[in-house]
Design an enzyme around this catalytic site. Structure first.
Site, PDB file in Angstrom:
ATOM      1  N   LYS A  21       0.828  -1.198   0.000  1.00  0.00           N
ATOM      2  CA  LYS A  21       0.000   0.000   0.000  1.00  0.00           C
ATOM      3  C   LYS A  21       0.869   1.257   0.000  1.00  0.00           C
ATOM      4  O   LYS A  21       0.622   2.193  -0.765  1.00  0.00           O
ATOM      5  CB  LYS A  21      -0.915  -0.031   1.235  1.00  0.00           C
ATOM      6  CG  LYS A  21      -1.968   1.035   1.211  1.00  0.00           C
ATOM      7  CD  LYS A  21      -2.908   0.916   2.408  1.00  0.00           C
ATOM      8  CE  LYS A  21      -3.777  -0.326   2.314  1.00  0.00           C
ATOM      9  NZ  LYS A  21      -4.670  -0.486   3.471  1.00  0.00           N
ATOM     10  N   ARG A  90      -3.253   2.848   8.729  1.00  0.00           N
ATOM     11  CA  ARG A  90      -3.570   1.558   8.079  1.00  0.00           C
ATOM     12  C   ARG A  90      -2.334   0.688   7.976  1.00  0.00           C
ATOM     13  O   ARG A  90      -1.243   1.179   7.728  1.00  0.00           O
ATOM     14  CB  ARG A  90      -4.052   1.783   6.635  1.00  0.00           C
ATOM     15  CG  ARG A  90      -5.305   2.551   6.470  1.00  0.00           C
ATOM     16  CD  ARG A  90      -5.451   2.875   4.980  1.00  0.00           C
ATOM     17  NE  ARG A  90      -6.474   3.864   4.766  1.00  0.00           N
ATOM     18  CZ  ARG A  90      -7.711   3.601   4.362  1.00  0.00           C
ATOM     19  NH1 ARG A  90      -8.072   2.357   4.129  1.00  0.00           N
ATOM     20  NH2 ARG A  90      -8.580   4.551   4.184  1.00  0.00           N
ATOM     21  N   GLY A  99      -7.899  -7.269   4.412  1.00  0.00           N
ATOM     22  CA  GLY A  99      -8.774  -7.340   5.585  1.00  0.00           C
ATOM     23  C   GLY A  99      -8.194  -8.097   6.765  1.00  0.00           C
ATOM     24  O   GLY A  99      -8.864  -8.251   7.779  1.00  0.00           O
ATOM     25  N   MET A 101      -5.398  -7.420   8.574  1.00  0.00           N
ATOM     26  CA  MET A 101      -4.820  -6.624   9.651  1.00  0.00           C
ATOM     27  C   MET A 101      -5.645  -5.353   9.853  1.00  0.00           C
ATOM     28  O   MET A 101      -6.658  -5.166   9.217  1.00  0.00           O
ATOM     29  CB  MET A 101      -3.372  -6.319   9.343  1.00  0.00           C
ATOM     30  CG  MET A 101      -2.513  -7.556   9.488  1.00  0.00           C
ATOM     31  SD  MET A 101      -0.834  -7.239   9.060  1.00  0.00           S
ATOM     32  CE  MET A 101      -1.001  -6.695   7.398  1.00  0.00           C
ATOM     33  N   ARG A 333      -3.842  -1.087  -6.447  1.00  0.00           N
ATOM     34  CA  ARG A 333      -2.941  -2.247  -6.460  1.00  0.00           C
ATOM     35  C   ARG A 333      -3.402  -3.198  -7.547  1.00  0.00           C
ATOM     36  O   ARG A 333      -4.530  -3.081  -8.028  1.00  0.00           O
ATOM     37  CB  ARG A 333      -2.942  -2.949  -5.096  1.00  0.00           C
ATOM     38  CG  ARG A 333      -4.330  -3.374  -4.709  1.00  0.00           C
ATOM     39  CD  ARG A 333      -4.374  -3.927  -3.308  1.00  0.00           C
ATOM     40  NE  ARG A 333      -5.766  -4.087  -2.947  1.00  0.00           N
ATOM     41  CZ  ARG A 333      -6.211  -4.319  -1.734  1.00  0.00           C
ATOM     42  NH1 ARG A 333      -5.376  -4.401  -0.738  1.00  0.00           N
ATOM     43  NH2 ARG A 333      -7.486  -4.477  -1.499  1.00  0.00           N
ATOM     44  N   HIS A 451     -16.081  -8.691   1.345  1.00  0.00           N
ATOM     45  CA  HIS A 451     -15.040  -9.613   1.789  1.00  0.00           C
ATOM     46  C   HIS A 451     -15.258 -11.008   1.205  1.00  0.00           C
ATOM     47  O   HIS A 451     -14.349 -11.636   0.662  1.00  0.00           O
ATOM     48  CB  HIS A 451     -15.056  -9.649   3.322  1.00  0.00           C
ATOM     49  CG  HIS A 451     -14.082 -10.604   3.897  1.00  0.00           C
ATOM     50  ND1 HIS A 451     -14.460 -11.841   4.355  1.00  0.00           N
ATOM     51  CD2 HIS A 451     -12.746 -10.536   4.046  1.00  0.00           C
ATOM     52  CE1 HIS A 451     -13.389 -12.479   4.781  1.00  0.00           C
ATOM     53  NE2 HIS A 451     -12.336 -11.714   4.615  1.00  0.00           N
ATOM     54  N   SER A 759       9.019 -44.383 -21.513  1.00  0.00           N
ATOM     55  CA  SER A 759       8.107 -43.509 -20.766  1.00  0.00           C
ATOM     56  C   SER A 759       8.239 -43.866 -19.292  1.00  0.00           C
ATOM     57  O   SER A 759       8.054 -45.025 -18.906  1.00  0.00           O
ATOM     58  CB  SER A 759       6.665 -43.706 -21.238  1.00  0.00           C
ATOM     59  OG  SER A 759       5.816 -42.874 -20.480  1.00  0.00           O
ATOM     60  N   CYS A 826       4.704 -40.584 -17.644  1.00  0.00           N
ATOM     61  CA  CYS A 826       3.249 -40.739 -17.629  1.00  0.00           C
ATOM     62  C   CYS A 826       2.691 -41.050 -16.246  1.00  0.00           C
ATOM     63  O   CYS A 826       1.529 -41.375 -16.091  1.00  0.00           O
ATOM     64  CB  CYS A 826       2.801 -41.786 -18.654  1.00  0.00           C
ATOM     65  SG  CYS A 826       3.459 -43.422 -18.315  1.00  0.00           S
ATOM     66  N   TYR A 846       8.396 -35.321 -23.310  1.00  0.00           N
ATOM     67  CA  TYR A 846       6.982 -34.976 -23.122  1.00  0.00           C
ATOM     68  C   TYR A 846       6.478 -35.517 -21.800  1.00  0.00           C
ATOM     69  O   TYR A 846       7.063 -36.449 -21.239  1.00  0.00           O
ATOM     70  CB  TYR A 846       6.119 -35.538 -24.271  1.00  0.00           C
ATOM     71  CG  TYR A 846       6.050 -37.049 -24.323  1.00  0.00           C
ATOM     72  CD1 TYR A 846       5.048 -37.751 -23.648  1.00  0.00           C
ATOM     73  CD2 TYR A 846       7.002 -37.780 -25.036  1.00  0.00           C
ATOM     74  CE1 TYR A 846       5.006 -39.137 -23.678  1.00  0.00           C
ATOM     75  CE2 TYR A 846       6.955 -39.163 -25.064  1.00  0.00           C
ATOM     76  CZ  TYR A 846       5.963 -39.840 -24.388  1.00  0.00           C
ATOM     77  OH  TYR A 846       5.927 -41.199 -24.408  1.00  0.00           O
TER      78      TYR A 846
HETATM   79  C1  PEP Z   1       3.378 -45.517 -13.296  1.00  0.00           C
HETATM   80  O1  PEP Z   1       3.770 -46.493 -12.668  1.00  0.00           O
HETATM   81  O2  PEP Z   1       3.778 -44.361 -13.096  1.00  0.00           O
HETATM   82  C2  PEP Z   1       2.351 -45.670 -14.344  1.00  0.00           C
HETATM   83  C3  PEP Z   1       2.025 -44.667 -15.144  1.00  0.00           C
HETATM   84  O3  PEP Z   1       1.715 -46.868 -14.420  1.00  0.00           O
HETATM   85  P1  PEP Z   1       0.604 -47.340 -13.377  1.00  0.00           P
HETATM   86  O4  PEP Z   1       0.237 -46.183 -12.526  1.00  0.00           O
HETATM   87  O5  PEP Z   1      -0.511 -47.853 -14.199  1.00  0.00           O
HETATM   88  O6  PEP Z   1       1.330 -48.416 -12.633  1.00  0.00           O
END
Ligand code: PEP
Ligand code: MG
Length: 866
Positions: A21, A90, A99, A101, A333, A451, A759, A826, A846
């Site tokens: 402020k 303030r 709000g 303090m 602000r 509020h 993966s 994954c 990815y």
């Molecule tokens: C994992 O093990 O991270 C995976 C994606 O396979 P699940 O969860 O099916 O074992």
């Protein structure tokens, strides 16, 4: 070191020292905006106070100097019988804590100066009204007298006189109230200091102390605000919004904080002061009405809004006061906003040329995106419900839950596992604990900046305020609308987009992506190194993920396709068959069904890559679990119960997650994987006939070595090659593997010889690296987190030190063998923003996550590169 800065000495870079402020008041002063003069006591002064529990002599000396300067600048003086100086005191921390303090207005008024003010403004009522406000605020903040004790006095007199509004109170009424307020002080063994200097000193101490009040501590914990920031104190000349009908006070946003729409948005009250607007006690007017009432003031406000937005390059939240037609700015602000508004504003600011794409991407908290993807009520289910009452749509979303009427009861119900909705007459900062746990907040009073509205938007909770038809009685634990009475625990549904309240539970539907989010996600994709795929087992999941911009499927867990009744039956037939001959019929039935599953996914993905994982879980997961089920299944399959039990006993495992699962199933039951591959190829052929080319990505779970993967790979390729040569077409395909055991990480260079992609299954990898059973961590993990033995749940945020090191090793080894090897993640952590940043840093290609986390991961992936 200097501990007080006049506004003109500061600037917006000085937040840490002057608080948000103070820094803003300084910046606005230097922008030439109409800010009433004043000064800021620094956060360093607060630290000093916290250590000594007293205001130091040097600070007191500086304060005297600055008060004198302020007297000179304004031509008014403390205790002056003709021109009394009145100030506000303030709080203002470096990070906004709305709000939480304390604030005290009208400091400098006493039995004498109140008369001076009356003469000066030719408005006796206004002077006494200001005085009674000072007495209440000072009593509450400095001496801890309860706010409601003061309210009760006011209510009693209003009732006695039959008034409905505070504005009806006459000067005589106010004088009586002042006497009664003073009596409250006396009853508590206190007295109200008549000396303005004593008032200001007590107020400063109270603000410093309020850094550690309960609600501020909770708010900081909830919002991860460090404990050691401290608060600054702003002392500012008062301007009076309660000086008559040509005066007023209000709050304005330069854009709509709920939707992000560009327009001056906010509300104000005429003849009112400070907290009247935000406290929710009176329901204010929309700022658009000011355009009619005071066009010049409105235009000036609109011009200031533009100046401020251009200057700060962001949506602003302004507090203003009009004193006898003169506009003053008390605060500006960066405005709090819903996640949806944040996205729209960021995208619009890029289009308006105020910020660039990079900055827009950095301004949005990835996790907040899942908040804006709130489901909406299913229109059909909604149509079957009548609207019970309507209020102002303060924070969008669709929420359903059991209603509770106090924060404490809401919190207790939440802790007992209930889904709760907090319904209050109005909320105050004390209700914060209950608001945090609620799906939605509904109040009978208050406006869009009350509020309740501000807090709901900040938390991404659904919020409806100012629902006048509603009357909440927290003592009786009921709320009434006309002749309908809601009791504690009753189910209600709240639509924060329309402001409607419904009785009962209403089902919700999948979320839609708004245009500005789609734009932001496009920018994020363009800025990212990593791709973002989805984990999807059904066309519905895939459709949702594609709508969120997923690059394809990173993981289909085929076992999830076997849990529908008819498939389960075939699966059981398969598992319980005595020999290969007995497995034929169920395999053929399953093959047909899987073919359709795969066909649907490939078709929907329209050319995007789809990675399908072959069967992973131990077989006994498909068998019945209790007596009744055993009976039914035995009947269905034409087996004796005993035969079934024997087979079940044979399949039972002590440690199923370490047992007969993953590609071990391929080694013992090759025909299951062969069936899945055939189903996949039939789907590919069907699509080929329709002119759609599919490159199947087939993923093998739980691989431990190159030899093992080669064995399974041969099984897969044999099947494919037989089918393609019979069909007489060429199909390109890839066979990759999950990397989810420590051994796989350590031997990844060898495994890469047999894999087209990797993966990481971080769920299993975390389980095996820590030796924590995924399904049993609940019994000890909370204690580890509470005792800070673990920084976070490693199943939700990757453990970079242990699991992360193994991953890095696997990536380096895998790419030493194949430099272009695609490597994904994954497991659950693939959608966690902190983990995504780490994955980017170690060269993951990815991530793949559940559909609703696709936008979150996408933004996190972009931020990791910026
Ligand atoms: C994992 O093990 O991270 C995976 C994606 O396979 P699940 O969860 O099916 O074992
Ligand atoms: Mg796994």
């Amino acid at each position: 070191m200097k501990q007080i800065y006049v506004f003109a000495e500061g600037n917006m870079e000085m937040r840490a020292l002057l608080g948000g402020k103070g820094a803003n008041l300084a910046e606005m002063t230097n922008l030439g905006l109409p800010v009433p003069p004043g000064f800021t006591m620094t956060t360093a002064a607060c630290h000093d106070y916290q250590q000594q529990h007293a205001l130091s002599d040097t600070l007191l000396a500086e304060l005297d100097e600055h008060l004198q300067a302020l007297e000179q600048a304004t031509g008014k003086r403390f205790d002056d019988p003709t021109a009394p100086l009145l100030v506000s005191v303030r709080s203002g921390a470096p990070i906004s804590m709305p709000g939480m303090m304390d604030t005290i207005l009208n400091i400098g008024l006493n039995d004498q100066t109140v008369q001076a003010l009356a003469t000066l403004t030719a408005d006796t009522r206004f002077a006494y009204d200001s005085y009674r406000r000072l007495l209440a605020m000072f009593g509450n903040v400095v001496y801890g007298l309860s706010e409601s004790a003061f309210d009760d006095v006011l209510t009693a007199i209003k009732q006695e006189k039959g008034y409905t509004s505070d504005l009806a109170l006459t000067t005589d009424d106010l004088k009586r109230i002042i006497q009664a307020f003073k009596q409250l002080y006396t009853d508590a063994g206190k007295s109200f200091p008549q000396s303005p200097k004593a008032q200001i000193l007590a107020a400063i101490v109270a603000v410093f102390e309020s850094w550690n009040n309960r609600r501020a501590v909770i708010y900081r914990r909830e919002n991860h605000i460090p404990e050691d920031l401290g608060t600054a104190v702003n002392v500012q000349t008062m301007v009076f919004g309660n000086a008559g009908e040509d005066s007023g006070t209000g709050v304005a946003f330069t854009r709509d904080p709920a939707t992000g729409k560009r327009a001056l948005f906010g509300e104000y009250l005429l003849n009112a002061q400070g907290e009247d607007v935000v406290s929710g006690v009176r329901t204010p007017q929309p700022v658009a009405v000011l355009h009619e009432q005071m066009p010049e003031v409105y235009d000036q406000l609109a011009a200031i809004a533009t100046t401020l937005e251009q200057h700060y390059r962001d949506m602003q939240d302004l507090e203003f006061t009009i004193e006898h037609g003169e506009l003053y700015l008390l605060q500006a602000r960066n405005g709090k906003r819903t996640p949806a508004a944040a996205v729209k504003i960021a995208v619009d600011l890029v289009n308006e040329g105020l910020i660039d794409r990079q900055e827009a991407l950095m301004r949005i908290e990835p996790k907040s995106l899942s908040d804006m993807l709130h489901p909406e009520f299913d229109p059909q289910a909604l149509a079957a419900h009548d609207v019970l009452a309507t209020g102002l749509p303060a924070s969008p979303g669709a929420a359903t839950g059991e209603v509770y009427f106090t924060a404490a009861e809401a919190k207790a119900a939440h802790e007992a596992g209930h889904q709760v909705i907090l319904m209050r007459q109005d909320t105050s900062p004390e209700d914060i604990e209950g608001m945090i746990v609620s799906q939605a907040i509904v109040t009978a009073r208050g406006g869009m900046t009350s509020h309740a509205a501000v807090v709901a938007r900040g938390m991404g909770a659904t919020g409806v305020v100012g629902m006048h038809a509603l009357s909440v009685d927290e003592h009786a634990k009921t709320a009434t609308v006309g002749d309908i009475v809601l009791h504690e625990g009753d189910w209600v549904s709240v639509d924060g987009t329309t402001g409607h309240l419904y009785r009962g539970r209403i089902t919700t539907t999948a979320a839609m992506v708004k245009e500005s989010l789609a734009t932001l996600l496009d920018w994020a994709k363009a800025a990212s190194r990593m791709g973002v795929y989805t984990n999807a087992d059904t066309p519905k999941d895939l459709q949702q993920a594609l709508a969120f911009g997923a690059d394809g499927i990173g993981l289909t867990r085929t076992e999830h396709m076997f849990f529908q009744p008819e498939r389960l039956l075939q699966m059981r037939r398969l598992i319980l068959a005595k020999d290969a001959e007995g497995r034929k019929a169920p395999l053929a039935a399953l093959e047909k069904m899987q073919e359709q599953d795969f066909y649907d996914l490939y078709r929907l993905a329209t050319g995007k890559s789809v990675t399908i994982r072959l069967l992973d879980p131990p077989l006994h997961e498909f068998l019945p679990h209790d007596l009744r089920e055993i009976n039914e299944v035995a009947n269905e399959l034409g087996l004796e119960q005993n035969q079934l039990r024997e087979r079940m006993a044979a399949l039972k495992e002590v440690n199923p997650m370490l047992g007969h699962r993953g590609d071990r199933l391929a080694v013992t039951f090759p025909d299951i994987y062969a069936m899945q591959v055939r189903a996949m190829m039939h789907a590919v052929f069907r699509l080929a006939d329709e002119g759609v080319t599919v490159t199947p990505h087939i993923m093998i779970p739980l691989t431990n070595s190159e030899t093992e993967l080669r064995w399974v790979r041969r099984l897969v390729s044999n099947e494919i090659e037989q089918m393609t040569s019979a069909k007489g077409i060429q199909v390109t395909y890839e066979v990759g593997t999950m990397i989810e055991t420590p051994r796989a990480c350590v031997t990844a260079d060898a495994i890469a010889n047999a894999a087209d992609f990797f993966s990481f299954g971080t769920n299993d990898l975390t389980q095996l690296t820590f030796g924590y059973s995924r399904d049993d961590v609940g019994s000890f993990l909370p204690a580890y987190l509470e005792k800070k033995i673990l920084p976070a749940d490693p199943f939700q945020t990757v453990d970079t030190e242990g699991v992360g090191t193994l991953m890095k090793m696997a990536i380096d080894k895998g790419r030493a063998t194949k430099s272009q090897l695609p490597i994904g993640v994954c497991g659950e952590v693939g959608g966690d923003p902190d983990s995504v940043a780490f994955f980017d840093s170690i060269g993951v290609s990815y991530v793949s996550c559940s559909p609703y986390r696709v936008p979150v991961a996408r933004l996190a992936a972009a931020q990791a590169t910026l």
